[in-house]
Scaffold this motif. Structure first.
Motif, mmCIF file in Angstrom:
data_model
loop_
_atom_site.group_PDB
_atom_site.id
_atom_site.type_symbol
_atom_site.label_atom_id
_atom_site.label_comp_id
_atom_site.label_asym_id
_atom_site.label_seq_id
_atom_site.Cartn_x
_atom_site.Cartn_y
_atom_site.Cartn_z
ATOM 1 N N GLN A 1 0.988 -1.071 0.151
ATOM 2 C CA GLN A 1 -0.090 0.087 0.061
ATOM 3 C C GLN A 1 0.922 1.140 -0.053
ATOM 4 O OE1 GLN A 1 -2.780 -0.058 3.127
ATOM 5 N NE2 GLN A 1 -3.444 -2.187 2.631
ATOM 6 N N LEU A 2 0.844 2.036 -0.882
ATOM 7 C CA LEU A 2 1.560 3.292 -1.346
ATOM 8 C C LEU A 2 0.609 4.412 -1.591
ATOM 9 C CD1 LEU A 2 4.527 1.910 -3.347
ATOM 10 C CD2 LEU A 2 4.375 2.364 -0.968
ATOM 11 N N PRO A 3 0.040 4.747 -0.429
ATOM 12 C CA PRO A 3 -0.981 5.899 -0.610
ATOM 13 C C PRO A 3 -0.517 7.116 -1.499
ATOM 14 C CG PRO A 3 -0.855 5.427 1.549
ATOM 15 C CD PRO A 3 0.274 4.744 0.973
ATOM 16 N N GLY A 4 -1.233 7.434 -2.407
ATOM 17 C CA GLY A 4 -0.958 8.859 -3.528
ATOM 18 C C GLY A 4 0.061 8.267 -4.531
ATOM 19 N N TRP A 5 0.133 7.094 -4.575
ATOM 20 C CA TRP A 5 1.455 6.601 -5.594
ATOM 21 C C TRP A 5 0.717 5.807 -6.701
ATOM 22 C CZ3 TRP A 5 6.543 7.828 -6.134
ATOM 23 C CH2 TRP A 5 7.115 8.421 -4.734
ATOM 24 N N ASP A 6 0.989 5.962 -7.911
ATOM 25 C CA ASP A 6 0.429 4.956 -9.109
ATOM 26 C C ASP A 6 1.440 3.912 -9.306
ATOM 27 O OD1 ASP A 6 -0.857 3.767 -10.888
ATOM 28 O OD2 ASP A 6 -0.409 5.390 -12.448
ATOM 29 N N THR A 7 1.092 2.618 -9.082
ATOM 30 C CA THR A 7 1.901 1.744 -9.199
ATOM 31 C C THR A 7 1.328 0.495 -9.875
ATOM 32 O OG1 THR A 7 1.196 0.709 -7.193
ATOM 33 C CG2 THR A 7 3.034 2.157 -6.792
ATOM 34 N N ALA A 8 2.336 -0.274 -10.479
ATOM 35 C CA ALA A 8 1.713 -1.468 -11.483
ATOM 36 C C ALA A 8 2.764 -2.437 -11.595
ATOM 37 C CB ALA A 8 0.880 -1.059 -12.907
ATOM 38 N N LEU A 9 2.680 -3.743 -12.128
ATOM 39 C CA LEU A 9 3.358 -4.743 -12.264
ATOM 40 C C LEU A 9 3.060 -5.225 -13.686
ATOM 41 C CD1 LEU A 9 3.606 -6.875 -8.954
ATOM 42 C CD2 LEU A 9 5.347 -5.195 -10.079
ATOM 43 N N GLU A 10 3.873 -5.610 -14.631
ATOM 44 C CA GLU A 10 3.412 -6.084 -15.976
ATOM 45 C C GLU A 10 4.388 -7.508 -16.233
ATOM 46 O OE1 GLU A 10 5.071 -2.759 -18.363
ATOM 47 O OE2 GLU A 10 6.928 -3.725 -18.262
ATOM 48 N N LEU A 11 3.461 -8.426 -16.803
ATOM 49 C CA LEU A 11 4.010 -9.612 -17.251
ATOM 50 C C LEU A 11 3.586 -10.170 -18.383
ATOM 51 C CD1 LEU A 11 5.344 -12.323 -16.658
ATOM 52 C CD2 LEU A 11 3.211 -12.990 -15.586
ATOM 53 N N GLY A 12 4.661 -10.567 -19.354
ATOM 54 C CA GLY A 12 4.108 -11.048 -20.687
ATOM 55 C C GLY A 12 4.859 -12.332 -20.973
#
Length: 301
Positions: free
Chosen positions: A84-95
């Motif tokens: 949980q990172l309030p105020g941050w836009d985070t994402a993981l990617e996988l292909g």
């Protein structure tokens, strides 16, 4: 005789009546045997019916003074439950792309990003790793990490930025490539659905483990482009051109293209098509182009 009997009964009745009257007037802990008089009508209230739990839950918001909002916690299978990172836009990617049969191949791309933007600054960090095997032989193994910090000027399209980039490729003539740059940016378009920012700066790069293992001064010219095609689709593009100050014919160029589509289910997953190309005019005898393209899932935390 009969007269005395009647007189005795009369005296007895009078005695009982006198005793009852005395009991009503005698103070103390004695209980009164008199019938209580009814209360006036204006002092009586109608009996209230008991309130059921269903009635409490169905009370409209306008009928209560205080409303308590309980935020639903994310489920355990969502990454935001653990990170949980309030105020941050985070994402993981996988292909993942593979084949088996007459030929066997497996290509995997992993990565992610962390972003944050406010009225005074914009922070962007992203990283990815590509690895490919064909016929049991590794044909690709590279990784890149990027970090940029933009200081935004209120009521002005100008920005000040600083950035760094670290690149690894097993099949290049160096072990690591590091460049650090800084300069000025200008927001040509800064709308909700369209953003276009250019930048001009300077810095230096170094190829660790190569024949020319030293810092090389270089300039930087680049831009970032992002457009929302709809509520669920957007396209992005960026380009950075790094020529050497001493000889502009020697340069590096990094280009990124992407198309992202948000999926309806699950709501925090997007489909992303991406392409990245690195060009080095002085590649040390290997292919100057390093092109990576992938179709992957973006899992937003």
């Amino acid at each position: 005789m009969f007269s005395w009997f009647v007189v005795g009964i009369t005296v007895s009745c009078v005695g009982v009546a006198s005793s009852a009257t005395a009991a009503e007037t005698i103070p103390g802990p004695y209980l009164s045997t008199a019938t209580p008089e009814p209360l006036p009508l204006e002092l009586t209230e109608p009996a209230l019916a008991p309130i059921t739990p269903e009635q409490v839950l169905n009370v409209p918001a306008t009928d209560v003074d205080v409303m308590v909002t309980v935020e639903e916690r994310p489920k355990w299978y969502y990454p935001s439950y653990w990170v949980q990172l309030p105020g941050w836009d985070t994402a993981l990617e996988l292909g993942i792309n593979g084949s088996s049969g007459t030929s066997e191949s497996l290509s995997v791309r992993t990565g992610g990003y962390i972003k944050r933007e406010s009225d005074l600054r914009k922070i962007d960090f992203n990283i990815y790793h590509n690895r490919t095997k064909a016929g049991g032989i590794e044909t690709q193994n590279n990784a890149q990490a990027n970090f940029r910090h933009d200081w935004l000027m209120p009521n002005s399209p100008w920005t000040i930025y600083a950035q760094s980039q670290l690149y690894y490729d097993q099949f290049q003539a160096f072990d690591l490539n590091l460049n650090m740059n800084g300069g000025l940016g200008y927001r040509f378009i800064d709308e909700e659905h369209l953003e276009l920012t250019g930048r001009v700066g300077a810095g230096a790069s170094r190829e660790f483990g190569s024949v020319d293992d030293e810092w090389v001064p270089e300039a930087q010219f680049g831009f970032d482009y992002e457009q929302k095609l709809s509520d669920t689709q957007k396209v992005t593009a960026s380009m950075d051109y790094y020529p050497e100050w001493e000889d502009f014919s020697k340069y590096r160029m990094l280009t990124n293209l992407g198309w992202e589509v948000e999926l309806a289910v699950p709501s925090n997953v997007s489909l992303k098509v991406a392409a990245t190309n690195r060009y080095d005019s002085d590649s040390g005898g290997v292919d100057p182009n390093n092109l990576n393209y992938s179709v992957l899932l973006l899992w937003k935390l």
